[in-house]
Design a protein around this motif. Structure first.
Motif, PDB file in Angstrom:
ATOM      1  N   GLY A  99       0.787  -1.219   0.000  1.00  0.00           N
ATOM      2  CA  GLY A  99       0.000   0.000   0.000  1.00  0.00           C
ATOM      3  C   GLY A  99       0.817   1.266   0.000  1.00  0.00           C
ATOM      4  O   GLY A  99       0.268   2.355  -0.225  1.00  0.00           O
TER       5      GLY A  99
ATOM      6  N   GLN B  95      -2.148   4.449   3.539  1.00  0.00           N
ATOM      7  CA  GLN B  95      -3.351   4.508   4.368  1.00  0.00           C
ATOM      8  C   GLN B  95      -3.984   5.903   4.353  1.00  0.00           C
ATOM      9  O   GLN B  95      -4.538   6.360   5.348  1.00  0.00           O
ATOM     10  CB  GLN B  95      -3.032   4.094   5.810  1.00  0.00           C
ATOM     11  CG  GLN B  95      -2.519   2.683   5.935  1.00  0.00           C
ATOM     12  CD  GLN B  95      -2.103   2.325   7.347  1.00  0.00           C
ATOM     13  OE1 GLN B  95      -2.065   3.181   8.232  1.00  0.00           O
ATOM     14  NE2 GLN B  95      -1.780   1.080   7.571  1.00  0.00           N
TER      15      GLN B  95
ATOM     16  N   THR C   2      -7.413  -1.235   3.760  1.00  0.00           N
ATOM     17  CA  THR C   2      -7.441   0.036   4.473  1.00  0.00           C
ATOM     18  C   THR C   2      -8.726   0.795   4.145  1.00  0.00           C
ATOM     19  O   THR C   2      -9.033   1.026   2.974  1.00  0.00           O
ATOM     20  CB  THR C   2      -6.236   0.921   4.093  1.00  0.00           C
ATOM     21  OG1 THR C   2      -5.032   0.201   4.319  1.00  0.00           O
ATOM     22  CG2 THR C   2      -6.222   2.191   4.925  1.00  0.00           C
TER      23      THR C   2
ATOM     24  N   ASN D 263      -6.469   7.397  -1.040  1.00  0.00           N
ATOM     25  CA  ASN D 263      -6.408   6.106  -0.366  1.00  0.00           C
ATOM     26  C   ASN D 263      -6.728   4.972  -1.336  1.00  0.00           C
ATOM     27  O   ASN D 263      -7.634   5.085  -2.171  1.00  0.00           O
ATOM     28  CB  ASN D 263      -7.389   6.064   0.807  1.00  0.00           C
ATOM     29  CG  ASN D 263      -7.338   4.730   1.538  1.00  0.00           C
ATOM     30  OD1 ASN D 263      -6.268   4.268   1.898  1.00  0.00           O
ATOM     31  ND2 ASN D 263      -8.500   4.113   1.747  1.00  0.00           N
TER      32      ASN D 263
ATOM     33  N   ALA E 140      -4.187  -3.680  -1.186  1.00  0.00           N
ATOM     34  CA  ALA E 140      -2.815  -3.742  -1.697  1.00  0.00           C
ATOM     35  C   ALA E 140      -2.262  -5.128  -1.421  1.00  0.00           C
ATOM     36  O   ALA E 140      -2.571  -5.751  -0.401  1.00  0.00           O
ATOM     37  CB  ALA E 140      -1.940  -2.678  -1.040  1.00  0.00           C
TER      38      ALA E 140
ATOM     39  N   THR F 252      -1.828  -2.611  -6.416  1.00  0.00           N
ATOM     40  CA  THR F 252      -2.578  -1.613  -5.650  1.00  0.00           C
ATOM     41  C   THR F 252      -3.916  -1.387  -6.326  1.00  0.00           C
ATOM     42  O   THR F 252      -3.980  -1.197  -7.546  1.00  0.00           O
ATOM     43  CB  THR F 252      -1.808  -0.276  -5.572  1.00  0.00           C
ATOM     44  OG1 THR F 252      -0.530  -0.500  -4.967  1.00  0.00           O
ATOM     45  CG2 THR F 252      -2.570   0.738  -4.750  1.00  0.00           C
TER      46      THR F 252
END
Length: 752
Positions: free
Chosen positions: A179, A194, A625, A639, A643, A668
């Motif tokens: 991420g 995040q 997230t 955001n 991921a 991602t």
């Protein structure tokens, strides 16, 4: 200072009270049979000892394992093997002794030595596939074997770094932290994870924070991957130990020091766009003294993802150089170390660029530390660290001297005491002062060019091994900030480790003071916007809660899952306001800063590491997230909810020489950017409309092959070749990534 002294005096008194309470708890609630198993063995200072000699070897090959560490548990002191795996160490006369033997890449082993044994001891160690005996320090500021650390810590080992031959430190972080991404803008290379950006992620080198560039990002080009011992990654708030900005994640880059009489390396790496890396180091160690000199130089022609505008590049041509010197001396109780590094970087304009200026920067870093053990129970650490960044404007078209346009100075002084009144209790306490001084010719407006902040801190932490399988860590930090006054950040972590399982839970409070740019900026950021700071901003606080479970099996399988929630109060957000009739010389957009009521970040992260056979590694990490502004219930801008990172490595022998092939990938999901506005529908009623602008999901893959055609004792020649961005993914429409596309690379490194 008097106020700070009073606070510190109160903490010392609280430490005594805490120890008393802990003692009462133990005597009343812990069964005496369990308590006796964890009490220290008391020995008189006058105990007689005798020299024990022996050797540490690999259990499979019988070859010596050099530089292993040996600790005598009953006495609390240790020794280090020589380059042939041999050791000499004092053990009690006519009493049984227990030796704890450790070496990087091997399983830790405890060996009982029978009374009267003085020579011929052979300790056989077994190679560790999962590296569960790796020692980490970031989570508690004390040395902990990673399998016994109460705070979950992700480690990237030196072996992983060397085997994958990463392009840069940014490459290392993106392929090892799911991420995490770097975004390029006029300020530089910006971290995002995040839904949080640079200022929430603390980057440390050997436990000390790096200075930022004037725009906010850290210049990662100054960091070499050749001299890294390991990288420790800590998710969540860690302000109790590291102060302001440690709210989202801490990355601690641990460097190595020489251990042999003469050692070093020389490396050349080349890839597309004329990217050339030269890296070398030489070190020596003799009778407690060590010295190390490092040199690194990078150069690139840059690249452009928009060839229709040759006047500007995605990544400009640049070259940089870093020189570092580290010296130190240590005996059984005292260690002194000093280091200095000088980093020089120049970012030039493209060949067809029309800008009349470009930038040149210089980083100077100085560190001095002293460590002394007062007996076996008490250690004192003192450190000074200074990181000084200077950026200059170079005039290309007119004959003017270079002009300093910005500086960023970070300085730290810290005193830390580690006290162990009992074998199962360890107390860390200390005081810390941090100074930040920034000069910027344009960023703070026309009238004031220098801004300063500082903070004074007192911190304490108690680590109590209640039972062999139960560890409790609690602590807090008091901070007095020169602008925002007092802040308190407590933490508590608990680990329960029955058999092959480990369960961890923790709470920590984070604190982050607004940055100087957010408070005082008043400048045009290129042609994008007029940045206007807000001196009325409030500091941010966070509450981070996490629970995790970890399972290991047969030394070949490790699985972990962690759930967390991070709630940030008064988070500072930037937003753009369109200006209808801008004044002459002003832009049509203004960027402002304001606190939002609260942000809530929830997530789950799982990791699986498996060796189906000793030569084959499979590892995957998934992160989910959900990062929302609680006031609007919208996702934080940028955001990505999902991921995934994946690595597989096959190691073996080719013509009786070591070789490996690694395939790494990172995926991602789409990046979210949501906005809410009020509009009037056809009936004349006002309704809320949520607009969502997304950037598509993407993945990048990397293939690396490595071979060692020649090796003799500590000397080895290693060849590496590979393909970065294996499937040639680029995105010139949404800029989900600024990667330059497929590129082949190769390197040669000689170590001795």
């Amino acid at each position: 200072m008097w106020r700070l002294y009073n606070v510190y005096e109160k903490i010392i008194n609280m430490k005594s009270i805490l120890l008393l309470v802990c003692g009462v708890f133990v005597l009343n609630f812990v069964p005496m049979s369990r308590l006796m198993a964890i009490q220290p063995e008391v020995m008189a200072d006058s105990v007689k000892t005798v020299k024990l000699t022996g050797k540490v070897v690999d259990v499979e090959t019988g070859e010596a394992i050099p530089l292993s560490t040996i600790l005598v548990k009953e006495l609390g002191w240790g020794s280090v093997c020589d380059t042939e795996g041999k050791f000499k160490i004092d053990v009690p006369v006519n009493r049984k002794a227990t030796l704890t033997v450790r070496s990087v890449g091997y399983e830790t082993r405890e060996v009982d030595v029978a009374p009267g044994t003085i020579s011929g001891l052979v300790v056989k160690l077994k190679k560790s596939l999962l590296n569960l005996d790796e020692v980490v320090i970031t989570g508690t500021r004390t040395e902990k074997v990673i399998s016994e650390a109460p705070v979950m810590t992700r480690v990237v080992s030196a072996e992983e770094l060397q085997r994958n031959d990463y392009e840069s430190m940014m490459d290392v972080l993106e392929y090892n932290i799911p991420g995490l991404r770097f975004n390029v803008d006029p300020r530089g290379n910006n971290i995002q994870i995040q839904g949080l950006e640079n200022s929430y992620i603390l980057i440390l080198v050997d436990g000390e924070r790096l200075s930022q560039t004037p725009g906010g990002p850290i210049d990662f080009e100054r960091l070499s991957t050749s001299n890294i011992k390991r990288i420790e990654i800590l998710k969540g708030a860690a302000s109790a130990l590291y102060g302001s900005s440690a709210m989202g994640m801490v990355v601690n880059i641990i460097t190595d020091s020489p251990k042999r009489s003469l050692e070093g390396w020389a490396k050349v790496r080349y890839s597309k766009f004329n990217d050339l890396q030269l890296d070398a180091g030489i070190g020596l160690a003799h009778k407690g003294f060590f010295s190390q000199t490092l040199f690194r130089r990078n150069s690139t022609d840059g690249y452009d993802l928009t060839p229709e505008t040759p006047q500007s590049y995605t990544m400009n041509p640049s070259h940089d150089m870093n020189i570092e010197e580290k010296v130190g001396w240590n005996n059984e109780r005292t260690k002194v170390m000093a280091s200095a590094s000088f980093y020089w970087n120049e970012i030039k304009n493209p060949p067809k660029g029309e800008s009349p200026t470009h930038y040149r920067s210089l980083n100077k870093t100085f560190r001095a530390s002293l460590e002394h053990a007062f007996g076996e129970e008490n250690k004192l650490y003192a450190v000074y660290y200074g990181d000084f960044y200077t950026r200059k404007t170079v005039y290309d078209l007119i004959d003017l001297a270079d002009s300093t346009n910005a500086t960023s100075h970070e300085q730290t002084v810290r005193l830390t005491d580690i006290y162990s009144p009992l074998k199962n209790v360890e107390i860390v306490g200390g005081v810390e002062w941090n100074w930040t001084r920034n000069y910027n010719k344009m960023q703070y407006g026309k009238e004031q060019t220098v801004r300063k902040v500082n903070d004074a801190n007192v911190f304490v932490q108690v680590d109590w091994q209640i039972l062999p399988e139960l560890d409790l860590v609690g602590g807090f930090r008091y901070t007095h900030h020169s602008v925002f006054g007092d802040a308190y950040t407590p933490k508590v972590n608990l680990m329960y480790a029955p058999g092959s399982f480990k369960f961890r839970a923790g709470y920590s409070r984070g604190f982050k003071a607004p940055g100087l740019t957010e408070l005082y900026s008043d400048f045009n950021m290129g042609s994008v916007s007029h940045n206007i700071g807000n001196p009325d901003l409030k500091p941010e606080y966070s509450n981070y809660v996490s629970v995790s479970a970890e399972y290991t099996y047969n030394g070949r399988l490790s699985a972990s899952v962690e759930g967390y929630q991070n709630t940030i109060k008064d988070k500072i957000n930037s937003f753009i306001i369109d200006v209808e009739d801008p004044a002459p010389g002003q832009l049509g957009a203004e960027m402002h800063y304001a606190n939002v009521e609260a942000v809530r970040i929830r997530g789950v992260e799982g990791t699986l590491t498996y060796y189906p056979m000793k030569q084959l590694l499979l590892r995957g990490t998934y992160a989910y997230t959900d990062a929302r502004d609680r006031e609007t219930d919208l996702q934080l801008s940028g955001n990505a909810k999902h991921a995934l990172n994946f690595t597989t490595t096959l190691r073996g022998k080719l013509l009786k020489r070591d070789g490996s092939v690694s395939l790494s990938g990172r995926w991602t999901s789409k990046k979210l950017s949501q906005s809410k506005s009020t509009e009037t529908d056809d009936s004349g009623q006002e309704i809320e409309v949520i607009r969502e602008r997304t950037k598509p999901a993407y993945s990048l893959w990397k293939l690396v092959a490595q071979y060692t055609p020649w090796q003799k004792k500590f000397m080895r020649l290693t060849l590496t070749g590979g393909i970065q961005n294996l499937f040639d993914y680029t995105d010139t429409k949404h800029y989900t990534t600024y990667d330059a596309g497929r590129r082949f690379f190769g390197s040669v490194i000689f170590r001795f």
